[in-house]
Design an enzyme around this catalytic site. Structure first.
Site, mmCIF file in Angstrom:
data_model
loop_
_atom_site.group_PDB
_atom_site.id
_atom_site.type_symbol
_atom_site.label_atom_id
_atom_site.label_comp_id
_atom_site.label_asym_id
_atom_site.label_seq_id
_atom_site.Cartn_x
_atom_site.Cartn_y
_atom_site.Cartn_z
ATOM 1 N N ALA A 20 73.522 25.211 45.797
ATOM 2 C CA ALA A 20 72.966 24.093 46.560
ATOM 3 C C ALA A 20 71.565 24.440 47.044
ATOM 4 O O ALA A 20 71.328 25.545 47.543
ATOM 5 C CB ALA A 20 73.879 23.794 47.744
ATOM 6 N N GLN A 72 79.383 18.885 40.335
ATOM 7 C CA GLN A 72 80.393 19.530 41.192
ATOM 8 C C GLN A 72 80.672 18.688 42.429
ATOM 9 O O GLN A 72 79.743 18.206 43.083
ATOM 10 C CB GLN A 72 79.912 20.908 41.635
ATOM 11 C CG GLN A 72 81.022 21.669 42.360
ATOM 12 C CD GLN A 72 80.581 23.014 42.880
ATOM 13 O OE1 GLN A 72 79.803 23.100 43.812
ATOM 14 N NE2 GLN A 72 81.091 24.069 42.281
ATOM 15 N N CYS A 102 83.204 27.460 48.275
ATOM 16 C CA CYS A 102 82.139 27.527 49.279
ATOM 17 C C CYS A 102 82.658 28.167 50.574
ATOM 18 O O CYS A 102 83.651 27.717 51.133
ATOM 19 C CB CYS A 102 81.585 26.124 49.564
ATOM 20 S SG CYS A 102 80.203 26.213 50.716
ATOM 21 N N LYS A 144 86.096 25.820 40.368
ATOM 22 C CA LYS A 144 85.399 27.065 40.732
ATOM 23 C C LYS A 144 86.036 27.556 42.023
ATOM 24 O O LYS A 144 86.055 26.820 43.022
ATOM 25 C CB LYS A 144 83.912 26.821 40.913
ATOM 26 C CG LYS A 144 83.123 28.101 41.230
ATOM 27 C CD LYS A 144 81.641 27.891 40.942
ATOM 28 C CE LYS A 144 80.807 29.110 41.283
ATOM 29 N NZ LYS A 144 80.590 29.257 42.732
ATOM 30 N N ASN A 205 82.315 35.498 37.617
ATOM 31 C CA ASN A 205 81.112 35.310 38.443
ATOM 32 C C ASN A 205 81.096 36.334 39.575
ATOM 33 O O ASN A 205 82.125 36.669 40.135
ATOM 34 C CB ASN A 205 81.124 33.874 38.998
ATOM 35 C CG ASN A 205 80.065 33.626 40.057
ATOM 36 O OD1 ASN A 205 80.389 33.238 41.170
ATOM 37 N ND2 ASN A 205 78.813 33.847 39.728
ATOM 38 N N ASP A 207 77.636 38.943 41.173
ATOM 39 C CA ASP A 207 76.767 40.118 41.022
ATOM 40 C C ASP A 207 76.436 40.472 39.582
ATOM 41 O O ASP A 207 76.230 41.645 39.265
ATOM 42 C CB ASP A 207 77.379 41.345 41.710
ATOM 43 C CG ASP A 207 77.182 41.301 43.221
ATOM 44 O OD1 ASP A 207 76.574 40.329 43.716
ATOM 45 O OD2 ASP A 207 77.641 42.241 43.899
ATOM 46 N N GLY A 229 74.286 33.647 39.271
ATOM 47 C CA GLY A 229 73.704 32.885 40.374
ATOM 48 C C GLY A 229 72.414 33.521 40.854
ATOM 49 O O GLY A 229 71.328 33.291 40.302
ATOM 50 N N ARG A 230 72.534 34.385 41.872
ATOM 51 C CA ARG A 230 71.339 34.941 42.501
ATOM 52 C C ARG A 230 70.487 35.763 41.545
ATOM 53 O O ARG A 230 69.282 35.906 41.755
ATOM 54 C CB ARG A 230 71.746 35.748 43.732
ATOM 55 C CG ARG A 230 72.216 34.860 44.875
ATOM 56 C CD ARG A 230 72.993 35.644 45.911
ATOM 57 N NE ARG A 230 74.218 36.182 45.332
ATOM 58 C CZ ARG A 230 75.018 37.044 45.927
ATOM 59 N NH1 ARG A 230 74.724 37.472 47.125
ATOM 60 N NH2 ARG A 230 76.130 37.468 45.331
#
Ligand SMILES: Cc1cc2nc3c(=O)[nH]c(=O)nc-3n(C[C@H](O)[C@H](O)[C@H](O)COP(=O)(O)O)c2cc1C
Length: 327
Positions: A20, A72, A102, A144, A205, A207, A229-230
């Protein structure tokens, strides 16, 4: 590696994670251009009263690279979520993903996101409702989730089996519990257990930031795909690098010129996606991620972050890049 979601076939197993405030159509498009094989929208609240806010409308903008268009949704009530599923399909969604991961307080306090992992009865009711609307609309639904609420309540296998039984097409497991936030060690063993427990594709998912980790997670979990992600923040080329390394064992560095072109391309995509005033502000975080390790960034940071409008922000970037001979 290929995954089938209803009538959609995803070739390749490197996915961009929904984030987000980050993975808008502009960033998804950029990551797709660097080889991300699939990307889901930022989360969208199921609450019908929030559907017409600027934020929700923005999150339902797709680019041509969104194929399939995956949206999503987040919520706690089976009927509202079923209605939201229908609504996002009417807005163009071709796959609907349900957020059970989340960890944010304001989300968990209203029993949404990862809070559902500690209420299996409610989770089951939602999963069943979404499975039904997915079948009725012939639009695949995916899940997810995390490993569980905390490390003494690891129930991702139970939740994934529920999803499979309800007709879900795929499940992504972020290998942390809600209590683990974004920083605890990732529990790849639970992801591997989920892979062994269900027949639908499982996406690993947590790291995954480089090729070594990607190869190790694939080997250990035997997941059908990896979600990043990051690791993609300020590094959308990470997909290209991981793919190259997995396929050839080598990884070409990204040149300064290519980095600079990517920043400017992202700037343009971002400004095409948002109103100019919003875009100048919201692009700052991307600049901080991209430029953190650029030579002399400390000298330019304050000036770049204080740019009052898009033209000024773009001008400052181009001046700096030109001065350094990077473009
Ligand atoms: C800024 C930010 C926003 C996120 N927003 C969402 C979201 O909208 N939906 C979701 O399912 N996960 C969201 N996540 C979680 C990521 O999709 C992912 O599961 C998590 O960051 C772990 O993956 P990573 O270690 O590769 O970053 C978000 C994460 C971050 C850092």
């Amino acid at each position: 590696m290929s995954i089938t979601l209803g009538q959609h076939r995803i070739e390749g197993g490197l996915f961009l994670a929904p984030m987000a405030g980050v993975t808008d159509a502009a960033f998804r498009s950029l990551c797709r251009s660097y080889g991300a094989d699939y990307a889901v929208s930022e989360m969208l609240a199921a609450d019908a009263s929030l559907r017409h806010t600027r934020k929700s409308r923005q999150r339902l903008i797709f680019s041509d690279d969104d194929c399939p268009r995956a949206v999503q949704i987040l919520g706690a009530d089976p009927a509202l979520l079923a209605d939201a599923f229908d609504w996002v399909c009417d807005q163009g969604a071709q796959v609907v993903d349900f957020n059970m991961g989340c960890p944010a307080k304001k989300v968990c306090n209203v029993a949404c996101g990862s809070a559902l992992m500690r209420d299996e009865k409610q989770a089951a009711a939602i999963i069943e409702a979404l499975g039904k609307v997915s079948a009725a609309r012939a639009v695949p639904v995916t899940l997810k989730c995390r490993t569980g609420w905390d490390d003494s309540h690891t129930n991702a296998v139970t939740i994934a089996k529920m999803a499979q039984d309800a007709g879900f097409a795929m499940v992504t497991v972020h290998g942390r519990s809600r209590a683990g936030g974004y920083t605890s060690a990732v529990n790849y063993s639970t992801i591997a257990e989920v892979v062994r427990a269900v027949d639908i594709p499982v996406v690993a998912n947590g790291d995954i930031t480089d090729a070594n980790r990607a190869a190790a997670v694939l080997k250990f979990t035997k997941a059908a795909a990896l979600m990043i992600g990051r690791g993609a923040l300020g590094r959308p080329w990470v997909f290209q690098q991981i793919r190259q390394s997995l396929e050839t064992g080598e990884c070409s560095p990204i040149s300064m010129k290519q980095k600079v072109q990517t920043v400017l391309k992202h700037w343009a995509l971002h400004h095409a996606h948002y109103d100019a005033a919003v875009a100048t502000l919201s692009f700052r975080k991307h600049l901080l991620w991209y430029l953190a390790d650029f030579e002399d960034f400390a000298r330019y940071k304050a000036q770049l972050c204080s740019a009052k409008n898009s033209q000024e922000q773009y001008g400052l970037l181009v001046d700096w890049f030109s001065l350094k001979g990077w473009m």
